[in-house]
Scaffold this motif. Sequence first.
Motif, PDB file in Angstrom:
ATOM      1  N   TYR A  12      10.468  -3.175  11.029  1.00  0.00           N
ATOM      2  CA  TYR A  12       9.413  -2.414  10.333  1.00  0.00           C
ATOM      3  C   TYR A  12       8.412  -1.804  11.325  1.00  0.00           C
ATOM      4  O   TYR A  12       7.728  -0.839  11.008  1.00  0.00           O
ATOM      5  CB  TYR A  12       8.645  -3.309   9.349  1.00  0.00           C
TER       6      TYR A  12
ATOM      7  N   GLY B 194      -2.216  -6.365   7.565  1.00  0.00           N
ATOM      8  CA  GLY B 194      -3.187  -7.434   7.376  1.00  0.00           C
ATOM      9  C   GLY B 194      -4.060  -7.239   6.145  1.00  0.00           C
ATOM     10  O   GLY B 194      -4.460  -8.216   5.503  1.00  0.00           O
TER      11      GLY B 194
ATOM     12  N   THR C 296       4.033  -6.182   7.678  1.00  0.00           N
ATOM     13  CA  THR C 296       4.752  -5.023   8.214  1.00  0.00           C
ATOM     14  C   THR C 296       4.049  -4.387   9.415  1.00  0.00           C
ATOM     15  O   THR C 296       4.540  -3.411   9.966  1.00  0.00           O
ATOM     16  CB  THR C 296       4.927  -3.943   7.126  1.00  0.00           C
ATOM     17  N   THR C 297       2.872  -4.902   9.793  1.00  0.00           N
ATOM     18  CA  THR C 297       2.224  -4.434  11.027  1.00  0.00           C
ATOM     19  C   THR C 297       2.283  -5.565  12.050  1.00  0.00           C
ATOM     20  O   THR C 297       2.507  -6.732  11.705  1.00  0.00           O
ATOM     21  CB  THR C 297       0.734  -4.081  10.816  1.00  0.00           C
TER      22      THR C 297
ATOM     23  N   THR D 264       8.092   2.186  12.760  1.00  0.00           N
ATOM     24  CA  THR D 264       7.336   3.312  12.197  1.00  0.00           C
ATOM     25  C   THR D 264       5.831   3.194  12.453  1.00  0.00           C
ATOM     26  O   THR D 264       5.059   4.055  12.039  1.00  0.00           O
ATOM     27  CB  THR D 264       7.575   3.399  10.671  1.00  0.00           C
TER      28      THR D 264
ATOM     29  N   LYS E 239      -5.787 -17.866   5.721  1.00  0.00           N
ATOM     30  CA  LYS E 239      -7.221 -17.588   5.713  1.00  0.00           C
ATOM     31  C   LYS E 239      -7.385 -16.211   5.084  1.00  0.00           C
ATOM     32  O   LYS E 239      -6.882 -15.228   5.622  1.00  0.00           O
ATOM     33  CB  LYS E 239      -7.707 -17.588   7.165  1.00  0.00           C
TER      34      LYS E 239
ATOM     35  N   ASP F 287       0.845  -1.197   0.000  1.00  0.00           N
ATOM     36  CA  ASP F 287       0.000   0.000   0.000  1.00  0.00           C
ATOM     37  C   ASP F 287       0.883   1.250   0.000  1.00  0.00           C
ATOM     38  O   ASP F 287       2.103   1.156   0.196  1.00  0.00           O
ATOM     39  CB  ASP F 287      -1.048  -0.025   1.132  1.00  0.00           C
TER      40      ASP F 287
HETATM   41  N1  LIG Z   1      -6.343 -13.611   7.777  1.00  0.00           N
HETATM   42  C1  LIG Z   1      -6.287 -13.598   9.076  1.00  0.00           C
HETATM   43  O1  LIG Z   1      -6.167 -14.626   9.713  1.00  0.00           O
HETATM   44  C2  LIG Z   1      -6.377 -12.283   9.792  1.00  0.00           C
HETATM   45  C3  LIG Z   1      -6.025 -12.199  11.129  1.00  0.00           C
HETATM   46  C4  LIG Z   1      -6.060 -10.956  11.766  1.00  0.00           C
HETATM   47  C5  LIG Z   1      -6.421  -9.821  11.040  1.00  0.00           C
HETATM   48  N2  LIG Z   1      -6.765  -9.944   9.726  1.00  0.00           N
HETATM   49  C6  LIG Z   1      -7.156  -8.769   8.949  1.00  0.00           C
HETATM   50  O2  LIG Z   1      -6.095  -7.823   8.964  1.00  0.00           O
HETATM   51  C7  LIG Z   1      -6.633  -6.536   8.755  1.00  0.00           C
HETATM   52  C8  LIG Z   1      -6.023  -5.581   9.756  1.00  0.00           C
HETATM   53  O3  LIG Z   1      -4.633  -5.591   9.608  1.00  0.00           O
HETATM   54  P1  LIG Z   1      -3.752  -4.298   9.949  1.00  0.00           P
HETATM   55  O4  LIG Z   1      -4.183  -3.748  11.252  1.00  0.00           O
HETATM   56  O5  LIG Z   1      -2.351  -4.673   9.749  1.00  0.00           O
HETATM   57  O6  LIG Z   1      -4.295  -3.243   8.873  1.00  0.00           O
HETATM   58  P2  LIG Z   1      -3.597  -2.494   7.638  1.00  0.00           P
HETATM   59  O7  LIG Z   1      -3.003  -3.425   6.705  1.00  0.00           O
HETATM   60  O8  LIG Z   1      -4.646  -1.571   7.140  1.00  0.00           O
HETATM   61  O9  LIG Z   1      -2.439  -1.640   8.320  1.00  0.00           O
HETATM   62  C9  LIG Z   1      -2.765  -0.595   9.195  1.00  0.00           C
HETATM   63  C10 LIG Z   1      -2.130   0.733   8.751  1.00  0.00           C
HETATM   64  O10 LIG Z   1      -0.741   0.687   9.026  1.00  0.00           O
HETATM   65  C11 LIG Z   1       0.002   1.065   7.869  1.00  0.00           C
HETATM   66  N3  LIG Z   1       1.280   0.370   7.969  1.00  0.00           N
HETATM   67  C12 LIG Z   1       1.586  -0.883   7.595  1.00  0.00           C
HETATM   68  N4  LIG Z   1       2.836  -1.186   7.964  1.00  0.00           N
HETATM   69  C13 LIG Z   1       3.341  -0.097   8.583  1.00  0.00           C
HETATM   70  C14 LIG Z   1       4.582   0.220   9.182  1.00  0.00           C
HETATM   71  N5  LIG Z   1       5.554  -0.706   9.277  1.00  0.00           N
HETATM   72  N6  LIG Z   1       4.754   1.452   9.705  1.00  0.00           N
HETATM   73  C15 LIG Z   1       3.744   2.376   9.670  1.00  0.00           C
HETATM   74  N7  LIG Z   1       2.563   2.139   9.117  1.00  0.00           N
HETATM   75  C16 LIG Z   1       2.358   0.910   8.579  1.00  0.00           C
HETATM   76  C17 LIG Z   1      -0.872   0.684   6.740  1.00  0.00           C
HETATM   77  O11 LIG Z   1      -0.551   1.437   5.591  1.00  0.00           O
HETATM   78  C18 LIG Z   1      -2.255   1.012   7.263  1.00  0.00           C
HETATM   79  O12 LIG Z   1      -2.529   2.368   7.086  1.00  0.00           O
HETATM   80  C19 LIG Z   1      -8.137  -6.665   8.923  1.00  0.00           C
HETATM   81  O13 LIG Z   1      -8.753  -6.612   7.660  1.00  0.00           O
HETATM   82  C20 LIG Z   1      -8.319  -8.038   9.532  1.00  0.00           C
HETATM   83  O14 LIG Z   1      -9.537  -8.615   9.182  1.00  0.00           O
HETATM   84  C21 LIG Z   1      -6.741 -11.143   9.093  1.00  0.00           C
END
Ligand SMILES: NC(=O)c1ccc[n+]([C@@H]2O[C@H](COP(=O)([O-])OP(=O)(O)OC[C@H]3O[C@@H](n4cnc5c(N)ncnc54)[C@H](O)[C@@H]3O)[C@@H](O)[C@H]2O)c1
Length: 394
Positions: free
Chosen positions: A195, A131, A155-156, A198, A168, A67
């Motif tokens: 990572y 995610g 990266t999160t 940030t 999944k 992204d």
């Molecule tokens: N498949 C599964 O088993 C499973 C499990 C848990 C969560 N999820 C899904 O994951 C999603 C949530 O994941 P998320 O919280 O990572 O959301 P996301 O991917 O939207 O990341 C959150 C924000 O952090 C930013 N970001 C990413 N890496 C960064 C970094 N290193 N430094 C600064 N900013 C960074 C992203 O650009 C975004 O704005 C949900 O859709 C949830 O349903 C899936």
Amino acid sequence: MASTAAPTGDLLRTRDAIAMPGGGRPAVEARAARSDVYRIHVTRAEAETVERVAGLIGDSDVAIVTDDVVMDLHGTMFVAGLEERLGRVPEVAVMPAGEGSKSLDQATRLWHWLAAGRLGRRDVLVTFGGGVVNDLGGWVASGYMRGMRYVNVPTTLVGQVDAGIGGKLAVNHRSAKNLIGGFHQPAGVVSNIAYLRTLDGRHVRAGIAETVKKALIASPEYWAFIESHADALLAGDEDALERLVVAAGAIKAELIARDPYEHDSRRTLGFGHALAHPLETVTGYGPILHGEAVAFGMAVEARMALARGLLPRSTFARIITLLRRLSLPTTTAELPVPVDGRELLAATEKVRLARGGSLRWVLPLGLGDTVIADDVAGEELAAALRRSGVTVPG
Ligand SMILES: NC(=O)c1ccc[n+]([C@@H]2O[C@H](COP(=O)([O-])OP(=O)(O)OC[C@H]3O[C@@H](n4cnc5c(N)ncnc54)[C@H](O)[C@@H]3O)[C@@H](O)[C@H]2O)c1
Ligand SMILES: [Zn+2]
């Protein structure tokens, strides 16, 4: 050696003689057992991240999905490193950051992009992001040419402890979270703790929420670790974060190995999620982070368990205390946006109907000890929601 068969040289030959079914066997059994094994690497070094990913790609071609936020922060370095290591230029797709990108539209865009490029079925898609990117990229990989290989580089913290592991995959629909998806395991996962430097505090806490979930359903030892390292984790201590991520991978891998495609009704990994998903749906995907919604959902299920007399008050207090220490929401007062109780109940009801009439609530009895309740009636849910601050019409 003498042989009566005609020589075939280097051609791969198959001789077969499958018998036709006999009379009286109208039902034929089809089997398709499949077992996927992959490694979850955790590192703090960019060079090792690139090396591990390159090792998984091998001679294949590669495309990267990410992204815009992640691209700016870490993507340029990662893509350049991979390009140098592989001696090939990866194709890169950058989508808008945020939950809104986990959509069918975005998946379709990526399929068109792949079709216009040079990647084939044996090539590799790398999902580089949180995610959202892991879920969307994996889902796109699972559908492209009936399933291409993909590697997760989460990266999160949510990605590293949860979304990147388990295969999944799904995109959201305006009517329900993760409505359209499936299962397809990654070829490998490479998590770089550096990572997370940030990542803002709110997203770190959302990631810790998913580890609290794992601890409560499956590991008193992990729970004790989170309790005793809460301050270090919130402060971004990388030793603590690394242990948190490694153990999350081990615990999730163990739970998934028992039931990779969720045939078992004892899906304890869904703890907190029966309510988290409708909560995300009615608030429009985004204002409440997934991890925050899960924390709130866990608190509601803990209140149900307490009301049923299943959960000792002392353990209940321990659960709520830990969530509060982590600044995670346990009542509506701590949620970033107001919640309409009527809409929340309607969205929960919709998921229940879509699931064949029953929702599986995971009720904690103690640490590492849960029951699945599919008999939570409307008034019981309403009561737990009221105790969580939701205004529910009587
Ligand atoms: N498949 C599964 O088993 C499973 C499990 C848990 C969560 N999820 C899904 O994951 C999603 C949530 O994941 P998320 O919280 O990572 O959301 P996301 O991917 O939207 O990341 C959150 C924000 O952090 C930013 N970001 C990413 N890496 C960064 C970094 N290193 N430094 C600064 N900013 C960074 C992203 O650009 C975004 O704005 C949900 O859709 C949830 O349903 C899936
Ligand atoms: Zn989750």
